[in-house]
Motif scaffolding. Structure first.
Motif, PDB file in Angstrom:
ATOM      1  N   HIS A  59      19.352 -53.234  78.849  1.00  0.00           N
ATOM      2  CA  HIS A  59      17.991 -53.513  79.299  1.00  0.00           C
ATOM      3  C   HIS A  59      17.885 -54.836  80.048  1.00  0.00           C
ATOM      4  O   HIS A  59      17.010 -55.011  80.895  1.00  0.00           O
ATOM      5  CB  HIS A  59      17.028 -53.517  78.108  1.00  0.00           C
ATOM      6  N   PHE A  60      18.781 -55.785  79.729  1.00  0.00           N
ATOM      7  CA  PHE A  60      18.696 -57.088  80.383  1.00  0.00           C
ATOM      8  C   PHE A  60      18.945 -56.987  81.889  1.00  0.00           C
ATOM      9  O   PHE A  60      18.501 -57.859  82.644  1.00  0.00           O
ATOM     10  CB  PHE A  60      19.676 -58.066  79.744  1.00  0.00           C
ATOM     11  N   ALA A  61      19.636 -55.939  82.323  1.00  0.00           N
ATOM     12  CA  ALA A  61      19.886 -55.791  83.764  1.00  0.00           C
ATOM     13  C   ALA A  61      18.568 -55.745  84.528  1.00  0.00           C
ATOM     14  O   ALA A  61      18.413 -56.408  85.570  1.00  0.00           O
ATOM     15  CB  ALA A  61      20.709 -54.529  84.027  1.00  0.00           C
ATOM     16  N   GLU A 182      21.959 -41.061  77.085  1.00  0.00           N
ATOM     17  CA  GLU A 182      21.911 -42.450  76.630  1.00  0.00           C
ATOM     18  C   GLU A 182      23.031 -43.271  77.251  1.00  0.00           C
ATOM     19  O   GLU A 182      22.792 -44.374  77.776  1.00  0.00           O
ATOM     20  CB  GLU A 182      21.988 -42.493  75.103  1.00  0.00           C
ATOM     21  N   PHE A 183      24.246 -42.755  77.220  1.00  0.00           N
ATOM     22  CA  PHE A 183      25.353 -43.519  77.793  1.00  0.00           C
ATOM     23  C   PHE A 183      25.304 -43.555  79.313  1.00  0.00           C
ATOM     24  O   PHE A 183      25.793 -44.507  79.933  1.00  0.00           O
ATOM     25  CB  PHE A 183      26.692 -42.982  77.291  1.00  0.00           C
ATOM     26  N   ALA A 184      24.704 -42.551  79.921  1.00  0.00           N
ATOM     27  CA  ALA A 184      24.501 -42.601  81.373  1.00  0.00           C
ATOM     28  C   ALA A 184      23.622 -43.793  81.728  1.00  0.00           C
ATOM     29  O   ALA A 184      23.915 -44.555  82.664  1.00  0.00           O
ATOM     30  CB  ALA A 184      23.869 -41.306  81.869  1.00  0.00           C
ATOM     31  N   GLY A 185      22.537 -43.972  80.980  1.00  0.00           N
ATOM     32  CA  GLY A 185      21.655 -45.107  81.224  1.00  0.00           C
ATOM     33  C   GLY A 185      22.337 -46.431  80.959  1.00  0.00           C
ATOM     34  O   GLY A 185      22.175 -47.394  81.719  1.00  0.00           O
ATOM     35  N   ILE A 186      23.114 -46.506  79.886  1.00  0.00           N
ATOM     36  CA  ILE A 186      23.818 -47.743  79.538  1.00  0.00           C
ATOM     37  C   ILE A 186      24.786 -48.148  80.637  1.00  0.00           C
ATOM     38  O   ILE A 186      24.744 -49.273  81.156  1.00  0.00           O
ATOM     39  CB  ILE A 186      24.562 -47.565  78.194  1.00  0.00           C
ATOM     40  N   HIS A 346      17.073 -44.585  79.557  1.00  0.00           N
ATOM     41  CA  HIS A 346      16.360 -45.618  80.331  1.00  0.00           C
ATOM     42  C   HIS A 346      15.419 -44.927  81.302  1.00  0.00           C
ATOM     43  O   HIS A 346      15.852 -44.491  82.354  1.00  0.00           O
ATOM     44  CB  HIS A 346      17.376 -46.485  81.098  1.00  0.00           C
ATOM     45  N   PRO A 347      14.125 -44.799  80.993  1.00  0.00           N
ATOM     46  CA  PRO A 347      13.406 -45.260  79.803  1.00  0.00           C
ATOM     47  C   PRO A 347      13.600 -44.316  78.623  1.00  0.00           C
ATOM     48  O   PRO A 347      14.026 -43.176  78.799  1.00  0.00           O
ATOM     49  CB  PRO A 347      11.960 -45.279  80.284  1.00  0.00           C
ATOM     50  N   PRO A 348      13.225 -44.774  77.416  1.00  0.00           N
ATOM     51  CA  PRO A 348      13.447 -43.952  76.227  1.00  0.00           C
ATOM     52  C   PRO A 348      12.379 -42.881  76.032  1.00  0.00           C
ATOM     53  O   PRO A 348      11.294 -42.934  76.617  1.00  0.00           O
ATOM     54  CB  PRO A 348      13.401 -44.981  75.093  1.00  0.00           C
TER      55      PRO A 348
END
Length: 448
Positions: A59-61, A182-186, A346-348
């Motif tokens: 999220h910090f990105a 989830e890992f795609a967003g990460i 992202h977003p959840p």
């Protein structure tokens, strides 16, 4: 005194097994638990806890970029995968110690080795030691499913993804479920080029159609590529260590890592269940009744190994219900209606109750309310990303039967709203609640 070595022997020290062990021990039972990897199970060691920490890091990105619109002079920042990976693993180790301490405090004997069932009331440890127990609880959880195809050994799963030596520049993720998204967003937020490959044509099957379509739209806008109806044919490792992924109906894709997130299966292989007559279903899950009892009266099971609802809080409730029922004199049955769930994409996404399609099929006459809006923070940051809240109501009773949300902090908001759905509150109850302004959550009581 009992003729058995233990009143309860638990195989698997994950969320369900640990809860059952300590509650049974608190009721006075002599309890032992065997774990062949690390105390804490999938959730703590290689699942939701380390995954959520990576989500926070990712999220910090966007937060660092958005901070400039809020007056902060933030320079261009470099991401250090090694530092985050090691910090996450340090936290996992800390939590593992706490879980072990909890068992020790409740005087539960822990065998840090593999255990299998050697009889209806007997277990065998890896060194050949045999122990007896009046009851055996199987809580071995689930395991990532990796389809068989040429080169599949070059892929990793959610078990290994937390330990990558370096951040891959290009990642191919197989699957369309919550782990894949989830890992795609990460990885996308960390700067990797991400491609999701799905053998079907739908992501997040089981979630509301509008919500999953919104995630797909936002994910594509963020730069995540999607390949649908594209089954894996083979993975070829190249001389430079990269991987070429060959798909049906698509051009080959070159990647630095391939993550298979094609679902999880009950972890029952080699446990000795079938040898003692425990019935398994077609997916290898242990068949149990509402009291978590298997076809062998002395053997019980809780958690993902039963393949009812594969969620950590459900496993914990099942473990608690088992221990209270069998050792505490408090018969308890877990209620599986209106279990909330989240996807930390992202977003959840947050969801509870029936989707619109499910409600139409089951109830016939329904009302649907939606709010499609841009969060205040996104407006000032110049982001066009929109949140979507959806309420499904039984038209005959005015009862809210489903809530589905995608947007910032959706799971945090949904947890409280799920209480209202579980309690059977009506749309009028939501309408009669004064809005908390300014907030995103207030949209739930302003739906028209």
């Amino acid at each position: 005194m009992s003729n058995f070595d233990y009143d309860l022997f638990v195989i698997g020290a994950g969320s369900g097994g640990v809860r059952a062990s300590r509650i049974a021990a608190s009721h006075g039972a002599r309890v032992a638990v065997a774990e062949d990897y690390r105390v804490g199970g999938t959730c703590v060691i290689r699942g939701c806890v380390p995954k959520k920490l990576l989500v926070y890091g990712a999220h910090f990105a966007e937060d660092l970029k958005d901070a400039r619109h809020f007056g902060w002079d933030v320079p261009d920042c470099k991401f250090d995968w090694d530092r985050l990976r090691d910090n996450v693993q340090a936290e996992v180790t800390r939590l593992e110690g706490l879980y072990g301490q909890t068992l020790e405090n409740h005087k539960v004997t822990v065998f840090k080795t593999r255990a299998t069932i050697a009889g209806p009331q007997k277990v065998r440890l890896a060194d050949g030691t045999e122990l007896t127990a009046e009851r055996i609880l199987v809580a071995t959880g689930g395991w990532p499913h990796v389809p068989e195809f040429p080169g599949s050994e070059h892929a990793i799963t959610s078990n290994e993804v937390f330990h990558l030596d370096k951040l891959p520049k290009r990642v191919v993720i197989a699957g369309g479920g919550y782990i894949a998204n989830e890992f795609a967003g990460i990885f996308n937020e960390f700067g990797s080029k991400v491609t999701i490959v799905n053998r079907g044509d739908t992501i997040l099957r089981g979630y509301d159609e509008q919500i999953r379509d919104r995630l797909l739209q936002i994910s594509m806008t963020k730069g995540i590529d999607f390949k649908f109806n594209a089954p894996f044919e083979k993975i070829v490792q190249n001389d430079d260590g990269t991987l070429t992924v060959h798909l049906g109906g698509c051009e080959p894709i070159v990647a630095d890592a391939v993550l298979v997130a094609a679902g999880r299966v009950p972890n029952t292989k080699g446990v000795g269940l079938e040898e003692v007559g425990v019935d398994l279903d077609d997916h290898g899950a242990i068949k149990v009744d509402e009291s978590n009892q298997s076809s062998v009266p002395s053997i019980y099971a809780v958690g993902d190994v039963t393949n009812r609802i594969q969620l950590t809080p459900v496993a914990i409730r099942e473990g608690q219900a088992f221990a209270d029922s069998v050792f505490g004199g408090k018969p308890t049955v877990v209620d599986y209606q209106n279990v909330p769930s989240a996807v930390f994409s992202h977003p959840p996404i947050g969801a509870v109750g029936m989707t619109e399609a499910e409600a139409r099929n089951k109830l016939g006459s329904i009302r649907v309310y939606t709010s499609d809006f841009r969060a205040m923070k996104n407006v000032l940051a110049g982001r066009n990303e929109r949140a979507l809240y959806k309420m499904v109501v039984n038209a005959a009773t005015d009862q809210v039967v489903g809530l589905h949300m995608i947007g910032p902090d959706a799971p945090e908001i949904l947890q409280a709203a799920a209480i209202a759905v579980k309690a059977g509150l009506t749309k009028a109850d939501f309408d009669n609640t004064v809005a908390l302004h300014p907030s995103m959550a207030e949209e739930l009581v302003l739906l028209k």
